[in-house]
Enzyme design. Structure first.
Site, PDB file in Angstrom:
ATOM      1  N   ASP A 560       0.701  -1.249   0.023  1.00 41.65           N
ATOM      2  CA  ASP A 560       0.186  -0.082   0.035  1.00 41.65           C
ATOM      3  C   ASP A 560       0.956   1.213   0.050  1.00 41.65           C
ATOM      4  O   ASP A 560       1.065   1.630  -1.108  1.00 41.65           O
ATOM      5  CB  ASP A 560      -1.072  -0.141   1.195  1.00 41.65           C
ATOM      6  CG  ASP A 560      -1.978  -1.148   1.047  1.00 41.65           C
ATOM      7  OD1 ASP A 560      -1.779  -1.941   0.108  1.00 41.65           O
ATOM      8  OD2 ASP A 560      -3.072  -1.076   1.641  1.00 41.65           O
ATOM      9  N   GLU A 791      -4.196  -6.994  12.880  1.00 39.72           N
ATOM     10  CA  GLU A 791      -3.889  -7.006  11.508  1.00 39.72           C
ATOM     11  C   GLU A 791      -2.117  -6.526  11.415  1.00 39.72           C
ATOM     12  O   GLU A 791      -1.538  -6.952  10.576  1.00 39.72           O
ATOM     13  CB  GLU A 791      -4.580  -5.769  11.004  1.00 39.72           C
ATOM     14  CG  GLU A 791      -4.280  -5.404   9.325  1.00 39.72           C
ATOM     15  CD  GLU A 791      -4.910  -4.340   8.636  1.00 39.72           C
ATOM     16  OE1 GLU A 791      -5.075  -4.289   7.526  1.00 39.72           O
ATOM     17  OE2 GLU A 791      -5.717  -3.618   9.398  1.00 39.72           O
TER      18      GLU A 791
END
Length: 822
Positions: A560, A791
């Site tokens: 990302d 996460e």
């Protein structure tokens, strides 16, 4: 265009005929009269050729438009599913709900649970639990045991109460077998004295049909005091679900109606709730009973829900029975169910130890319980989806639908990402294949049956209305230019390492069907993602024109917002994609050789070419900083600033924009240091005797760079963009946080370099032991502290961040515990 083309062709023939007649039979001797006729004929023929050419071009463009949603014309990998695989037909294949079962059928009957506590019920249905939502702020939920097929036990903490959900399946009959689900609600022991003795809970069990499912369902009161459900579908045949309660039931009610979609079941329930007044007693909140929508009929109803409200503790059992099964006296309920559940639990625990050997490793009971629960959450998070993605290519003006197809896959997060992600699934497969190789091959097969004629697989699978309802609009459309790391090659590499000598004929046959699809996928990567320099590769999908981002994201890389070239161009090259292609080439070589395909030789040539360290060093090694790095048009002198308002202009968008303080230049981007820079090490492409390995090991172990007490951070503390926001709305994501998937690759690489001959073997062993311990200790600690795997993890405190639960690749901690790398 076809009609026009035919018309012009006919005229052309007429002109030829007239010219021929004139030249051979005319009495005129004046050549000047013939020449204009020849010119007219010439121009008409030229016009015909032009129109024909334009027609061909448009036809070709039309052909190109269709390629994005045309399936690859090869044999499907999955040749048996549905009722042909009865042991996998029913399952908890709805990971996005707290508890529910469905079938591996294209249009399945779905069942599930909602619950609420009447004392907490708010306006608009606030307090009703159904979908896994982070906003519910449950203290914990997840599977304690789940074998991926036959049974599961889940614990849900909704303070001060605990729900325990479980199920057991039993194969039999012609329509996929039977199952029983048990739900128990009780006060947590530490809160028992604080809970009102009259506290109630409402459990709502439902069944629903998708709009495309052929069949019907209705409520029934047969064989039980509680309302039940019965019906039939083309796959299930006739069936019934009877409900039984244990405990003090205050009242029960039901709803039978038509729901507008599977994504609106909770809303349908809420809209039907009403207060049933009783003389001299408190009113009861009940479901609306039989509701036929205006203009509809009873046969249109596709949703039946049963509500049971009672005092705590309360247990209900839902017994699903197929009428194709000849029932014996051992009906799967009560004591029979309890004994079956205990048998499965005992068998699961033994299989878990046989597979991972954590007791043998000397791990504590707390660590083993964590690992058992985490594996169960991975397996219990496997879903079965059916639908079509929304895709777009350069040749389509608007997004178009992919063909409808099923997908059997694990999901990264039941709350935030309850759908399939391409690069996540390759990491999931490393764990799942160790537990059940055939289960993983089934998953891989489903993914590769989604490949199109170009060799492209959409990186995010949003199949069905339930999955679609959880995705922001801007992420729905998938572009066929955009890749995702080909992590399935890691899974296949692991399968070859572990099972190459033990592949049954059925498994080899599946790999035979898979191979041409892998070839198409590999070719797509090798052609669409190639760079401008021979041997280089470049991630597509970066926005070269944005002025909102500090550093334009590279979503396709999976990393990302990890800093890349500040100004994306076609000349940049990415070291991580280079490494992925080297691994892919080597895996294709091994698989092709195993299957006896001569094509393995060309993959071997590419693998040798990419694994040539001289090429890799020439493309990516910085002699100045002594590290590998991307190459591109870059400057570190950027910042986000508030734009100055324009005078006398109303409603101005004052979102922060990027200001470039120094002109970028083409260079190796070695001022940023993090996961991308160590990819040659992560993929074991660095020679064990190379001094570059020594430098990488030193950088990894440096606390000012990547090392922390909780794992390797994604970006070094001295990088210009360390923990910097990418926009005013986007907090840092891969800019310092600890991610377990990359840390797993690092531990695996350290284990390799600590096992092979080389001058840095002992250094690798020492770092391996320290990093493995840090990761295990922190993830286990945070799990017991918060109830979840996360996460990502904070590099300064070790605390979980991002979404939760994130069982996904965080579950790879189990392989670190068992030291299962190959």
């Amino acid at each position: 265009m076809a009609r026009q083309r035919k018309h012009l062709g006919d005229n052309s023939k007429e002109n030829k005929s007239r010219t021929s007649s004139s030249s051979n039979g005319s009495n005129s001797s004046n050549g000047k009269v013939v020449k204009p006729k020849n010119m007219v004929s010439y121009w008409k023929q030229l016009a015909f050729i032009v129109v024909l050419g334009v027609t061909i071009i448009f036809a070709f463009l039309g052909y190109l438009e269709t390629r994005v949603n045309t399936p690859l014309n090869e044999r499907k990998v999955i040749i048996k599913s549905g009722l042909n695989v009865p042991e996998k037909f029913w399952g908890t294949y709805r990971p996005g709900v707290y508890f529910g079962l469905k079938t591996r059928d294209l249009n399945s009957l779905v069942t599930g649970l909602m619950w609420y506590f009447p004392s907490r019920l708010g306006p608009g249905g606030q307090g009703i639990r159904h979908w896994c939502e982070q906003s519910d702020n449950l203290q914990k939920y997840g599977w304690l045991q789940h074998d991926g097929s036959n049974f599961g036990i889940q614990e849900i903490i909704d303070n001060p109460f605990k729900l325990t959900t479980s199920f057991v399946k039993r194969i039999g009959g012609l329509n996929g077998g039977e199952w029983t689900a048990r739900i128990t609600v009780e006060a947590l022991p530490k809160y028992t004295a604080l809970v009102d003795k009259n506290e109630q809970v409402s459990l709502i069990w439902y069944a629903a049909l998708d709009s495309d499912t052929e069949g019907h369902i209705t409520s029934t009161n047969s064989n039980t005091n509680l309302t039940g459900i019965k019906g039939s579908t083309s796959t299930l045949g006739k069936f019934k679900m009877n409900l039984f309660a244990q405990g003090h039931v205050d009242h029960e009610s039901f709803l039978s109606t038509k729901a507008p979609g599977l994504h609106l079941l909770k809303e349908t329930v809420v809209s039907s709730l009403r207060l049933n007044q009783r003389v001299g007693k408190a009113g009861q909140i009940v479901l609306g009973g039989q509701i036929t929508p205006p203009g509809g009929t009873l046969s249109d109803n596709n949703f039946v829900a049963v509500q049971v409200t009672g005092k705590l503790p309360l247990t209900i059992e839902v017994v699903f029975e197929s009428l194709s099964v000849v029932n014996s006296d051992d009906r799967l309920m009560g004591d029979v169910y309890s004994k079956a559940l205990e048998w499965h639990k005992s068998r699961f625990n033994q299989r878990f130890e046989d597979t991972f050997g954590l007791k043998h490793q000397g791990l504590s009971s707390e660590e083993i319980d964590f690992a058992r629960n985490t594996l169960s959450n991975m397996l219990g998070g496997i879903g079965y989806f059916y639908g079509s993605s929304l895709v777009q290519s350069f040749y389509t003006e608007e997004p178009v639908y992919y063909w409808k197809a099923p997908l059997y896959t694990a999901v990264p997060s039941r709350s935030f990402f309850p759908r399939g992600f391409l690069w996540d699934e390759g990491f999931h497969g490393l764990l799942i294949s160790q537990w059940d190789i055939d289960l993983e091959l089934d998953i891989i097969g489903h993914w590769f049956d989604l490949i199109n004629v170009e060799g492209w697989i959409p990186r995010e699978q949003i199949l069905g209305v339930e999955a679609l309802a959880k995705v922001p609009q801007e992420f729905i459309v998938q572009w066929n230019t955009n890749a995702n790391p080909p992590t399935f090659f890691l899974t296949l590499e692991y399968i070859l390492d572990k099972f190459e000598q033990d592949l049954s004929n059925e498994r080899l046959a599946l790999l035979e069907r898979l191979y041409p699809r892998l070839q198409a996928w590999y070719h797509w990567f090798n052609s669409t993602q190639k760079g401008s320099v021979s041997g280089s590769y470049r991630w597509r999908g970066r926005d070269a024109f944005t002025n909102r981002e500090l550093n334009p994201k590279t979503l396709t890389s999976g990393l990302d917002d990890f800093p890349r070239a500040s100004h994306p161009t076609e000349l940049e090259r990415h070291v991580d994609l280079y490494c992925w292609m080297a691994v892919a080439s080597n895996t294709m070589t091994r698989l092709g050789h195993l299957l006896g395909r001569e094509s393995y030789l060309k993959y071997q040539q590419t693998a040798d070419y990419l694994m040539d360290t001289q090429l890799m060093d020439r493309l990516f090694w910085s002699n100045f900083s002594k590290r590998y790095a991307d190459y591109g048009l870059h400057t570190d002198a950027v910042k986000l600033v508030q734009p100055k308002p324009t005078p006398r202009q109303q409603n101005q968008n004052m979102e922060m924009i990027r200001e470039v303080l120094k002109q970028p230049e083409y260079r190796l981007i070695d001022s940023q240091f993090g996961y991308v820079n160590i990819f040659p090490f992560l993929m074991k492409l660095v020679d064990p005797s190379s001094e570059k390995l020594s430098q990488i090991l030193e950088d990894i172990r440096n606390p000012k760079l990547l090392w922390s007490d909780f794992g390797l951070r994604s970006l070094s503390t001295n990088s210009p963009l360390y923990m910097k926001r990418n926009t005013e709305h986007d907090p840092p994501y891969w800019r310092g946080q600890i991610w377990i998937n990359i840390n797993f690759l690092a531990v695996k690489a350290l284990h390799y370099y600590g096992s092979v001959e080389g001058p840095y073997r002992n250094d690798a062993r020492q770092i391996y032991g320290d990093l493995r311990k840090n990761l295990i200790d922190n993830v286990v600690k945070q799990y017991w502290k918060t109830g979840y795997c996360w996460e990502q993890y904070n590099d300064k405190t070790g605390e979980g961040s991002g979404c939760r639960p994130f069982t996904g690749w965080t579950a790879l901690i189990i392989l670190l515990m068992s030291e299962s790398y190959d």
